[in-house]
Design an enzyme around this catalytic site. Structure first.
Site, PDB file in Angstrom:
ATOM      1  N   LEU A 607       0.833  -1.280  -0.123  1.00  0.00           N
ATOM      2  CA  LEU A 607      -0.296  -0.095  -0.020  1.00  0.00           C
ATOM      3  C   LEU A 607       1.010   1.226   0.001  1.00  0.00           C
ATOM      4  CD1 LEU A 607      -2.541   1.514   0.422  1.00  0.00           C
ATOM      5  CD2 LEU A 607      -2.715   1.150   2.772  1.00  0.00           C
ATOM      6  N   ALA A 608       1.004   1.691  -1.004  1.00  0.00           N
ATOM      7  CA  ALA A 608       2.039   2.908  -1.165  1.00  0.00           C
ATOM      8  C   ALA A 608       1.247   4.190  -0.765  1.00  0.00           C
ATOM      9  CB  ALA A 608       2.372   3.163  -2.732  1.00  0.00           C
ATOM     10  N   HIS A 609       1.709   4.939  -0.038  1.00  0.00           N
ATOM     11  CA  HIS A 609       1.064   6.330   0.420  1.00  0.00           C
ATOM     12  C   HIS A 609       2.073   7.193   0.948  1.00  0.00           C
ATOM     13  CE1 HIS A 609       1.823   3.730   4.042  1.00  0.00           C
ATOM     14  NE2 HIS A 609       1.730   4.765   4.602  1.00  0.00           N
ATOM     15  N   ALA A 610       1.569   8.594   1.066  1.00  0.00           N
ATOM     16  CA  ALA A 610       2.413   9.434   1.965  1.00  0.00           C
ATOM     17  C   ALA A 610       1.353  10.159   2.708  1.00  0.00           C
ATOM     18  CB  ALA A 610       3.207  10.300   0.975  1.00  0.00           C
TER      19      ALA A 610
END
Length: 689
Positions: A607-610
């Protein structure tokens, strides 16, 4: 009895072990015969006062066995009960540890022996226990010629140890001196004076735009006092031993700057970074980086689902407020526990007693939190989490029709004040308009309230006041009922216009008749309610994964060579449609480089996120399946077959999306089917099923 006889008696009262005749001869520099005469005189005195006598234990020495009450009574009778002179073993150990770590001059054991007026054998046993206690923190106790007793260990560990020992020996210390006096508090004041805490509290108030709950704030100030005391002793953190991120301007940084100016000190930058970082761990609202952000999001949702399943209490009815409170608390908790700081909870025993099933369920979940923190959670921290749930229990059960308006005064923290507030709402016809601290009494007049409920003693006469414990017990209910009856003339009839449940009921009808509720229908419903002046809690109206994930955001069987390329590829549709800015992609990649493969949240799933402020314009999500699975460096869950990119605008609007991803984490068969699918329609059918 003469002075020497009294001193010998004191040795036997304070010693938990036999004392040999040879030790007494050596200590008092007299013959064995004289000592035996002294012992006979003491036993005659003890016999006349109905106390046990000193026994001769063969080959072990002499021993006087007394209960704690007998010791206290005996000291009173021989007029030696002065607390400043006599300390029991636990208090002596507390004093020894503070003396070794905070006293500005050298500490020698022979001086402590004279100060405590105990035998060398008793002090030897005290020191054995001190060494065992400090060994748990990785700290050694050494005796160095001309330096006395010194502590050897990492300075960071020593500071944490001091703070922890104070919490366990004294509890939470108020800068205003509101806690009850005790022997250990008197000892603490010798090393960290009350006036120092008062000064730090003044600087805190002047520096902070918004202040922490009392429970967090008082312990933050104590940790600050420990840091300052060690620094003033010139016990510093080595430059290579602490690598923290830069400390940009903030309230906490302003607080530390104010301390430096007030005490005329110029600590090196490594000390500034250290104390700013540590004080930020007391901040339950602070979210330092994206790794903590996603961990707290996942843990709060999983914890809520776990506790609901174990207790059968429908916490999902108050999902938004409970999850947001848990999320913010867990962010601070992760920071604290990783830094060996755990907050003392003065309501722990009451929480365990009154909300035992919830406490037990949370305790069973804690291994999942401890995987993230790497350290065991204390019962105090578990009790704090329980308070969040118990507050929701009251909110779930309460009758929403109120006829009294009131304010709650509580110095135990916002969560505790809310708990009392929700209990008052649930059990009685009371509408609590605000939770204030005892410092905010002047605000009561600005509120439209008639009654005041307080967990602390306050001087306030303008409105009826009832003092209560934070957790309402059976005996408290009668007092509250009597209090309300005395003030029946203050009853009001008010209308509740919250139509959130009506909103949900209409949604259910639409779903039954039409089969699906789209995002556009949600918007139309919201507009309709607004036009008719019907209030709904819009934070609780959260879109589902199928409402947000568009066909153009689904990428299947993608060919990528590295994990960085997989993040760029899955985020491309969101960048193209301006859901996120390009710098959001950079932030996602930089975060993995800095913190490792934490975005691999389950078997074969990333789960790519920032953070939202890194470049999110609106809520969105995209997904890509990888033709040749990619290694991120996560031994347990690699290789990644499916990667999602989440663009969240706040801490609540994406909760249903997160729940769908958590369900996917637990279904490896579904993950495998999705990873092999090449048709978007079939992919959606599997994903949304």
């Amino acid at each position: 009895m003469k002075d020497r006889t009294l001193k010998i008696l004191r040795i036997f009262i304070t010693s938990d072990y036999p004392v040999t005749l040879e030790k007494l001869e050596e200590e008092f520099r007299t013959s064995a015969r004289t000592i035996r005469n002294e012992l006979r005189e003491i036993n005659q005195f003890l016999s006349t006062k109905a106390f046990p006598e000193i026994k001769n234990l063969r080959k072990r020495g002499y021993q006087l066995t007394l209960t704690a009450e007998q010791k206290k009574s005996l000291f009173e009778q021989i007029d030696l009960a002065d607390e400043e002179q006599f300390l029991d073993r636990d208090s002596r150990i507390f004093d020894l540890i503070l003396s070794f770590s905070l006293e500005k001059k050298a500490t020698y054991l022979y001086q402590k022996e004279e100060e405590y007026q105990i035998s060398k054998s008793s002090l030897d046993e005290d020191m054995r226990r001190v060494r065992n206690t400090l060994a748990e923190y990785g700290i050694e106790v050494l005796s160095v010629p001309k330096q006395g007793i010194v502590l050897q260990g990492a300075e960071r560990s020593i500071r944490t140890m001091i703070y922890d020992i104070i919490n366990h020996s004294v509890g939470i210390v108020s800068p205003q001196g509101e806690q009850e006096s005790s022997i250990n508090l008197t000892i603490l004041n010798q090393y960290i004076p009350q006036r120092l805490l008062e000064k730090l509290d003044q600087l805190y108030v002047q520096s902070m735009a918004s202040m922490e709950d009392a429970i967090y704030r008082n312990q933050l100030l104590m940790f600050t006092a420990v840091w300052l005391s060690r620094y003033l002793r010139e016990d510093l953190i080595a430059s290579s031993a602490w690598e923290a991120v830069d400390t940009p301007q903030s309230d906490i940084r302003d607080f530390v700057t104010a301390i430096c100016e007030a005490f005329k000190i110029t600590p090196p930058e490594v000390e500034i970074k250290y104390i700013v970082f540590m004080l930020n761990t007391f901040n339950s609202r602070d979210m330092n980086n994206s790794i903590e952000w996603v961990q707290a999001q996942l843990l709060s949702i999983q914890l809520m689902q776990f506790v609901e399943a174990k207790t059968k209490i429908p916490f999902s009815r108050k999902e938004e407020t409970l999850q947001e409170g848990l999320y913010k608390h867990i962010v601070g908790l992760i920071n604290r526990v990783k830094s060996d700081i755990q907050i003392v909870n003065p309501l722990k025993e009451n929480v365990k007693k009154n909300y035992g099933s919830i406490y037990s369920a949370i305790r069973r979940f804690t291994p999942s939190i401890e995987q993230v923190t790497g350290k065991q959670l204390s019962e105090d921290e578990i009790a704090f989490l329980t308070i969040h749930f118990s507050t929701s229990v009251s909110a779930i059960n309460q009758d929403l029709h109120y006829v009294y308006k009131a304010v709650v005064i509580c110095n135990h923290g916002v969560a505790t004040g809310k708990l009392l507030s929700e209990n008052l709402k649930e059990l009685f016809d009371i509408d609590v308009l605000a939770v204030l601290s005892s410092r905010e009494l002047e605000l009561i007049e600005k509120l439209d309230v008639d009654l005041v409920f307080s967990t602390v003693s306050i001087q306030y006469t303008q409105k009826p006041v009832l003092e209560l414990e934070p957790i309402i017990k059976e005996e408290s209910k009668k007092r509250i009922t009597s209090f309300l009856n005395e003030n029946q003339k203050l009853k009001r009839l008010i209308n509740n216009n919250d139509s959130t449940q009506l909103f949900y009921a209409l949604i259910d009808i639409i779903e039954k008749s039409e089969g699906a509720v789209t995002g556009s229908i949600y918007k139309e419903m919201e507009t309709l309610f607004d036009q008719n002046h019907l209030t709904i809690n819009k934070k609780e109206i959260q879109p589902m994964l199928e409402d947000v994930l568009q066909d153009s955001h689904i990428l299947l069987n993608e060919q990528v060579g590295t994990w960085e390329e997989s993040i760029r590829r899955v985020s491309a549709p969101l960048v193209e449609e301006q859901v996120i800015d390009p710098n959001y992609v950079t932030a996602m990649i930089d975060s993995v480089k800095e913190y490792g493969p934490y975005i691999v949240i389950g078997k074969y799933i990333a789960l790519a996120h920032a953070r939202p402020e890194d470049g999110v314009n609106r809520l969105g999500i995209s997904v890509a399946t990888i033709k040749d699975p990619i290694e991120f460096g996560n031994e347990d869950n690699d290789p990644v077959k499916i990667i999602f990119c989440l663009a969240a605008i706040d801490s609540y609007s994406h909760l249903n999306i997160m729940k769908s991803l958590i369900e996917l984490i637990n279904d490896e068969v579904k993950v495998d089917r999705l990873s092999r699918e090449t048709d978007i329609e079939r992919f959606k059918e599997i994903l949304f099923s």
